[in-house]
Write an enzyme that holds these catalytic residues in place. Structure first.
Site, PDB file in Angstrom:
ATOM      1  N   TRP A  46     -44.219 -26.176  31.014  1.00 47.70           N
ATOM      2  CA  TRP A  46     -45.252 -26.876  31.807  1.00 47.70           C
ATOM      3  C   TRP A  46     -46.645 -26.516  31.351  1.00 47.70           C
ATOM      4  O   TRP A  46     -47.586 -27.296  31.495  1.00 47.70           O
ATOM      5  CB  TRP A  46     -45.025 -26.779  33.308  1.00 47.70           C
ATOM      6  CG  TRP A  46     -45.236 -25.509  34.060  1.00 47.70           C
ATOM      7  CD1 TRP A  46     -45.035 -24.240  33.625  1.00 47.70           C
ATOM      8  CD2 TRP A  46     -45.667 -25.403  35.430  1.00 47.70           C
ATOM      9  NE1 TRP A  46     -45.297 -23.348  34.639  1.00 47.70           N
ATOM     10  CE2 TRP A  46     -45.681 -24.037  35.759  1.00 47.70           C
ATOM     11  CE3 TRP A  46     -46.017 -26.322  36.411  1.00 47.70           C
ATOM     12  CZ2 TRP A  46     -46.051 -23.568  37.028  1.00 47.70           C
ATOM     13  CZ3 TRP A  46     -46.382 -25.859  37.677  1.00 47.70           C
ATOM     14  CH2 TRP A  46     -46.396 -24.498  37.977  1.00 47.70           C
ATOM     15  N   ASP A 175     -43.225 -17.717  39.406  1.00 48.78           N
ATOM     16  CA  ASP A 175     -42.159 -16.752  39.142  1.00 48.78           C
ATOM     17  C   ASP A 175     -41.949 -15.669  40.201  1.00 48.78           C
ATOM     18  O   ASP A 175     -40.835 -15.353  40.554  1.00 48.78           O
ATOM     19  CB  ASP A 175     -42.410 -16.040  37.813  1.00 48.78           C
ATOM     20  CG  ASP A 175     -42.550 -17.002  36.639  1.00 48.78           C
ATOM     21  OD1 ASP A 175     -42.829 -18.187  36.861  1.00 48.78           O
ATOM     22  OD2 ASP A 175     -42.378 -16.551  35.502  1.00 48.78           O
ATOM     23  N   ARG A 208     -48.426  -7.471  38.012  1.00 50.96           N
ATOM     24  CA  ARG A 208     -47.181  -8.042  37.494  1.00 50.96           C
ATOM     25  C   ARG A 208     -46.041  -7.791  38.496  1.00 50.96           C
ATOM     26  O   ARG A 208     -46.196  -7.019  39.435  1.00 50.96           O
ATOM     27  CB  ARG A 208     -46.848  -7.404  36.130  1.00 50.96           C
ATOM     28  CG  ARG A 208     -47.886  -7.658  35.055  1.00 50.96           C
ATOM     29  CD  ARG A 208     -47.915  -9.074  34.527  1.00 50.96           C
ATOM     30  NE  ARG A 208     -46.618  -9.536  34.054  1.00 50.96           N
ATOM     31  CZ  ARG A 208     -46.376 -10.776  33.655  1.00 50.96           C
ATOM     32  NH1 ARG A 208     -47.333 -11.684  33.679  1.00 50.96           N
ATOM     33  NH2 ARG A 208     -45.176 -11.123  33.247  1.00 50.96           N
ATOM     34  N   GLU A 406     -55.795 -16.064  33.541  1.00 49.73           N
ATOM     35  CA  GLU A 406     -54.516 -16.655  33.940  1.00 49.73           C
ATOM     36  C   GLU A 406     -54.529 -16.976  35.431  1.00 49.73           C
ATOM     37  O   GLU A 406     -54.065 -18.022  35.863  1.00 49.73           O
ATOM     38  CB  GLU A 406     -53.399 -15.653  33.602  1.00 49.73           C
ATOM     39  CG  GLU A 406     -51.995 -16.145  33.874  1.00 49.73           C
ATOM     40  CD  GLU A 406     -50.934 -15.102  33.479  1.00 49.73           C
ATOM     41  OE1 GLU A 406     -51.305 -13.967  33.088  1.00 49.73           O
ATOM     42  OE2 GLU A 406     -49.735 -15.423  33.579  1.00 49.73           O
TER      43      GLU A 406
HETATM   44  C1  GLC Z   1     -45.889 -17.020  33.890  1.00 56.54           C
HETATM   45  C2  GLC Z   1     -46.029 -18.075  34.971  1.00 56.54           C
HETATM   46  C3  GLC Z   1     -45.430 -19.384  34.489  1.00 56.54           C
HETATM   47  C4  GLC Z   1     -46.060 -19.776  33.149  1.00 56.54           C
HETATM   48  C5  GLC Z   1     -45.993 -18.630  32.140  1.00 56.54           C
HETATM   49  C6  GLC Z   1     -46.822 -18.912  30.902  1.00 56.54           C
HETATM   50  O1  GLC Z   1     -44.558 -16.730  33.619  1.00 56.54           O
HETATM   51  O2  GLC Z   1     -45.437 -17.656  36.159  1.00 56.54           O
HETATM   52  O3  GLC Z   1     -45.637 -20.391  35.415  1.00 56.54           O
HETATM   53  O4  GLC Z   1     -45.450 -20.895  32.654  1.00 56.54           O
HETATM   54  O5  GLC Z   1     -46.504 -17.467  32.714  1.00 56.54           O
HETATM   55  O6  GLC Z   1     -48.158 -19.155  31.255  1.00 56.54           O
END
Ligand code: GLC
Length: 436
Positions: A46, A175, A208, A406
């Site tokens: 995504w 996540d 994290r 991020e």
């Molecule tokens: C983390 C996020 C996920 C994303 C990835 C890369 O794992 O939770 O949504 O795709 O980072 O940015």
């Protein structure tokens, strides 16, 4: 001399463009972006679709290539994997050996991610100057997107309930959300092979997921590998089966946009199926409404109960245009309450009033630009430009004052997690900069 607001904004746009260029890599199937160097050194599903919207701001052909590269690694069963491991890297765990998916020239993970591709393709079409290329790309992508949605609505919903299940927290893209905790802790960890995390070498552990969760994440991957990624077997066996409010909202929106794309290029073959999916999914949203607390939430398909937590995902049904008129004011009231606190930035990934709220930790409170974008697009679809603009302005301010992080602390805006992040830069270029 003080820079004017426009000069400042142009300067930020140049920085965003540089990030997208620096995060570009060359794979055997074409160019792609990594989410950020080292922390996420591969192609994420995504992330890539949303990154394409930023790429299109300066190079349309490159934007289409980003999506094409992702779909070149689609599985035969239609699933589009959440990671494509184009190159080896020792800065990320778990790598291809842990996933152990079928031997392919370029290995992939064995789960998917929120299916935002159809919607991004529609947004690309609406922005692109080269309509001829756009139509050709759409024609080639329709069968692939259709196969992916089909996988979600059959392998992940074999009983045709209208709710697609997710088998792993990493599949939801959100996540480490507290929503997954109870189900995740049901996953047995005995027999878990020893492993070493890499993420906490690069990022403060307080930002994290905790170690305990990580063991369960890995135990699930081990189960998938043992069952050879067989959807039918996993449907019966997995203790983690959730109807995520995020995936289901994004999938419904994606089906509406897929239908729209089919009509634009007169690819009518599967239109009726897509219409059926839309109807079934729309009805199923009822199950995701928590009448007691008056918001949408995810549903645990094993325990057969809602997970009544107010998260940024609770507002994604707006993106799906699935909120009936009588619920809309109640849902908007929840959003207004979150935005009322002085200095607070919308939209926190978990509401500060929830017990598991943590302003620093990944998906337990911080704000993500991409989720804000989807919620704002949803609000616009209801004609609510005022609330959409508030979310866009908050996102712009977070980026302007802190950089392309991020995620961001929802209480004071501090940038968290990885920096020079692809999708944050893309969201600035495609959307937030117009509200700076
Ligand atoms: C983390 C996020 C996920 C994303 C990835 C890369 O794992 O939770 O949504 O795709 O980072 O940015």
């Amino acid at each position: 001399m003080e820079a004017t607001a426009i000069e400042k904004s142009e300067h930020i746009s140049e920085a965003a463009l540089r990030i997208l260029q620096q995060n570009t890599r060359e794979g055997e199937s074409g160019r792609y972006t990594v989410p950020t160097d080292r922390l996420y050194p591969f192609q994420w599903n995504w992330d890539s679709c949303l990154a394409a919207l930023g790429l299109a701001e300066f190079d349309e052909a490159r934007a289409w290539e980003e999506i094409r590269t992702l779909f070149a690694h689609q599985w035969k069963n239609g699933m589009v994997p959440h990671i494509v491991f184009h190159q080896d890297s020792d800065s990320y765990f778990p790598g291809p050996d842990i996933w152990g998916t079928a031997k392919m020239k370029t290995p992939t993970s064995g789960i998917s991610q929120p299916p935002v591709a159809a919607t991004c393709v529609r947004f690309l079409y609406e922005k692109c100057a080269d309509q001829q290329q756009a139509r050709a790309e759409i024609r080639a992508l329709i069968p692939k997107i259709f196969a992916w949605h089909s996988w979600y609505l059959t392998a992940r919903d074999p009983e045709k309930t209208g709710l697609a299940a997710t088998f792993h927290p990493w599949e939801t893209g959100r996540d480490n959300s507290a929503e997954w905790e109870d189900a995740l802790f049901r996953v047995p960890t005995d027999g878990l092979e020893p492993y070493t995390r890499r993420d906490t070498d690069l990022i403060d552990a307080a930002q994290r997921p905790p170690q305990k969760e990580y063991d369960h994440y890995l135990a699930l991957v081990q189960l998938f590998r043992e069952k050879k990624y067989n959807d039918k077997k996993l449907w019966k066996k997995t203790p983690f089966k959730i109807a995520d409010i995020g995936i289901n909202s994004i999938l419904l929106r994606a089906n509406r946009d897929l239908l729209w794309l089919m009509q634009i290029v007169s690819a009518h073959e599967h239109e009726d199926t897509v219409k059926e999916w839309i109807a079934r999914q729309t009805d199923a949203f009822d199950k995701l409404w928590c009448a007691q607390r008056k918001f949408y939430c995810s549903y645990d398909l094993v325990a057969e109960k809602r997970i009544p937590m107010l998260s940024s995902g609770s507002f994604l049904p707006l993106f799906a245009h699935a909120v009936p008129q009588d619920r809309l004011p109640q849902l908007l009231d929840q959003l207004d309450k979150l935005g009322r606190k002085k200095g607070a930035f919308l939209v926190p990934s978990l509401a500060p009033a929830e017990a598991s709220f943590d302003r620093l930790r990944y998906w337990r409170g911080p704000v993500w630009a991409v989720v804000n974008f989807m919620i704002a697009k949803g609000l616009e679809s209801y004609g609510d430009d005022k609330r959409a603009a508030r979310i866009a302005a908050d996102t712009a301010k977070l980026i302007e004052s802190n950089g392309f992080y991020e995620y961001f602390d929802p209480l004071d805006g501090t940038g968290l997690g990885g920096n020079a992040f692809t999708w944050t830069a893309a969201m600035w270029l495609h959307w937030a900069r117009y509200y700076a």
